[in-house]
Design an enzyme around this catalytic site. Sequence first.
Site, PDB file in Angstrom:
ATOM      1  N   LYS A   1      19.892  60.886  21.088  1.00 19.56           N
ATOM      2  CA  LYS A   1      19.376  62.245  20.904  1.00 19.56           C
ATOM      3  C   LYS A   1      20.551  63.213  20.688  1.00 19.56           C
ATOM      4  CE  LYS A   1      16.775  65.681  23.472  1.00 19.56           C
ATOM      5  NZ  LYS A   1      16.021  65.948  24.679  1.00 19.56           N
TER       6      LYS A   1
ATOM      7  N   GLU B   1      28.953  55.758  25.487  1.00 21.40           N
ATOM      8  CA  GLU B   1      28.702  54.320  25.341  1.00 21.40           C
ATOM      9  C   GLU B   1      28.143  54.005  23.952  1.00 21.40           C
ATOM     10  OE1 GLU B   1      27.700  56.340  27.748  1.00 21.40           O
ATOM     11  OE2 GLU B   1      27.501  55.330  29.682  1.00 21.40           O
TER      12      GLU B   1
ATOM     13  N   GLY C   1      14.588  62.197  26.722  1.00 20.20           N
ATOM     14  CA  GLY C   1      15.009  60.815  26.427  1.00 20.20           C
ATOM     15  C   GLY C   1      14.064  59.769  26.970  1.00 20.20           C
ATOM     16  N   ARG C   2      13.690  59.910  28.252  1.00 18.65           N
ATOM     17  CA  ARG C   2      12.856  58.854  28.847  1.00 18.65           C
ATOM     18  C   ARG C   2      11.382  59.021  28.514  1.00 18.65           C
ATOM     19  NH1 ARG C   2      15.768  62.094  31.911  1.00 18.65           N
ATOM     20  NH2 ARG C   2      14.672  63.618  33.166  1.00 18.65           N
TER      21      ARG C   2
ATOM     22  N   GLU D   1      15.176  58.954  37.150  1.00 20.62           N
ATOM     23  CA  GLU D   1      15.965  60.000  36.480  1.00 20.62           C
ATOM     24  C   GLU D   1      15.150  61.293  36.403  1.00 20.62           C
ATOM     25  OE1 GLU D   1      19.353  59.372  33.425  1.00 20.62           O
ATOM     26  OE2 GLU D   1      17.634  59.875  32.192  1.00 20.62           O
TER      27      GLU D   1
ATOM     28  N   HIS E   1       9.383  34.563  44.378  1.00 17.73           N
ATOM     29  CA  HIS E   1      10.408  33.632  44.841  1.00 17.73           C
ATOM     30  C   HIS E   1      11.759  34.325  44.962  1.00 17.73           C
ATOM     31  CE1 HIS E   1       7.674  30.204  44.492  1.00 17.73           C
ATOM     32  NE2 HIS E   1       7.154  30.901  43.489  1.00 17.73           N
TER      33      HIS E   1
ATOM     34  N   LYS F   1      29.949  61.273  34.284  1.00 16.74           N
ATOM     35  CA  LYS F   1      30.401  61.267  32.883  1.00 16.74           C
ATOM     36  C   LYS F   1      31.723  62.026  32.767  1.00 16.74           C
ATOM     37  CE  LYS F   1      25.886  61.387  30.556  1.00 16.74           C
ATOM     38  NZ  LYS F   1      25.009  62.200  29.716  1.00 16.74           N
TER      39      LYS F   1
END
Length: 472
Positions: A155, A161, A215-216, A301, A325, A434
């Site tokens: 965005k 990254e 974003g999410r 977030e 498990h 950041k």
Amino acid sequence: YSKNRIAPATMKLLLALAGEADVVGWRRRMVAGEPINESEGRAALHMALRAKKGDGVGGKDSLARALRERARLKRFVDDVHMGKRKGTTGKPFRTAVAIGIGGSYLGPAMAVEALHPHRRAEFEVRFAANVDGAVIRRALSGLDPETTLVVVASKTFTTEETMANARAARQWLAGALGDREALTHVAAVTADAGAADRFGAACDNTFLVWDWVGGRFSLTSAMGLPLALAVGADNFEALLSGARDMDRHFLSAPLAKNMPVVLALVDIWNASFLGFRARAVVPYDEGLAKLPAFLRQLEMESNGKPQGRGSAPVVFGEPGTNAQHAFFQALHQGPDVIPCDFIAASESPITTGDHHRRLLANMLAQAEALMRGRPATDKARAFPGNRPSNVILLDRLDPFSLGQLVALYEHKTFIEGVVWGVNPFDQWGVELGKELATAILPALKGKTGKARHDSSTAGLIRRLRTKKKKNR
Ligand code: F6P
């Protein structure tokens, strides 16, 4: 939600709480496109991404932009699949490497896996998120640059990254095809078309999101491009229809029968009133293996914030039965009560064997065991029971129902933010790390900057620098 510690009177009180928090008013403000993301002065109009004319979501402007971008995306994806849009050497694209992180990765990656049976056999989509050289290397490994499209999804188009991985991929393309030619193989999804242009993505290959898409909350925006490439534009459209279907329900059903509202209130009851500070998400469907990670970002977030009357619990999970498990011991007998969301499809596309029935039997058994428990004189064998869970049943896992499921949790997260009194649409808590990483990088490269580090961090930097020198 009948296995929760919720009597009819509890739900009445929770609904009254929702009333006090003015969830209806907030919902109206969201639909109207008001800047409900107050700290950034932005609207939250993800519902406009899948709306139709006349739905009354957002202003005309946002809907028109969303529809335009949807149409562009569909054309692009169809052209790629039909071989009309080719690589620079004239070969059709066969693979896409989608580069993005957080909300620009988790949703599409989760959905590509969930819709695996719907994928286009002749087209492969890979993802690269983490800034670990091994990730981008593996994503590109074995691919033919001539038939590979690189999708840079960010965005802001500044995320460190993503940009590091995008530069590596561009270099990989350029090494094989030439600097200029490589750019034909780059597509971008962003709110900053200028930055995408400076990076080299052609405007024809650049798809827009806007500041009103968090974003999410962005899977149904052009951020879904990798998904559309994986499963085809029509299946992507079906996912949008499913999300819209849940939107219509969210906007019209009375609060007591409104799935996102009820799911939010149950979670609020568990997390804030009963103090259960973790929740497990356990899909009994391998296709939904990445759903827990997607929901972890969506919920933590969004609502892991300090300002309000409450905040998101820790969300974690694994597909059942693997989860049984791994960590179910603690769910059944551990001292902390950890409520569960169980999710399954009633029908499975796999008709051979009785695997699906076994999966469902396990899910029902776990939910029943958590609720009923079992007394025993021997403490090691006793199950306390009364441990809450929800069961969410889809008819089948397909693009439409996945869209419903995503929108269900999006709206649930929003309602929780409203009731807890936090803004679910900002994420200031990711900024400090950041900034510090930016300051530490030069130090790791051996440059002495102005940044002062605490003795612990400084010691680690020294140690890493000496190790690197020795390894040279
Ligand atoms: O983790 C912080 C964050 O801003 C997320 O909210 C977002 O989804 C992610 O980084 C990626 O951001 P962008 O799409 O701008 O690269």
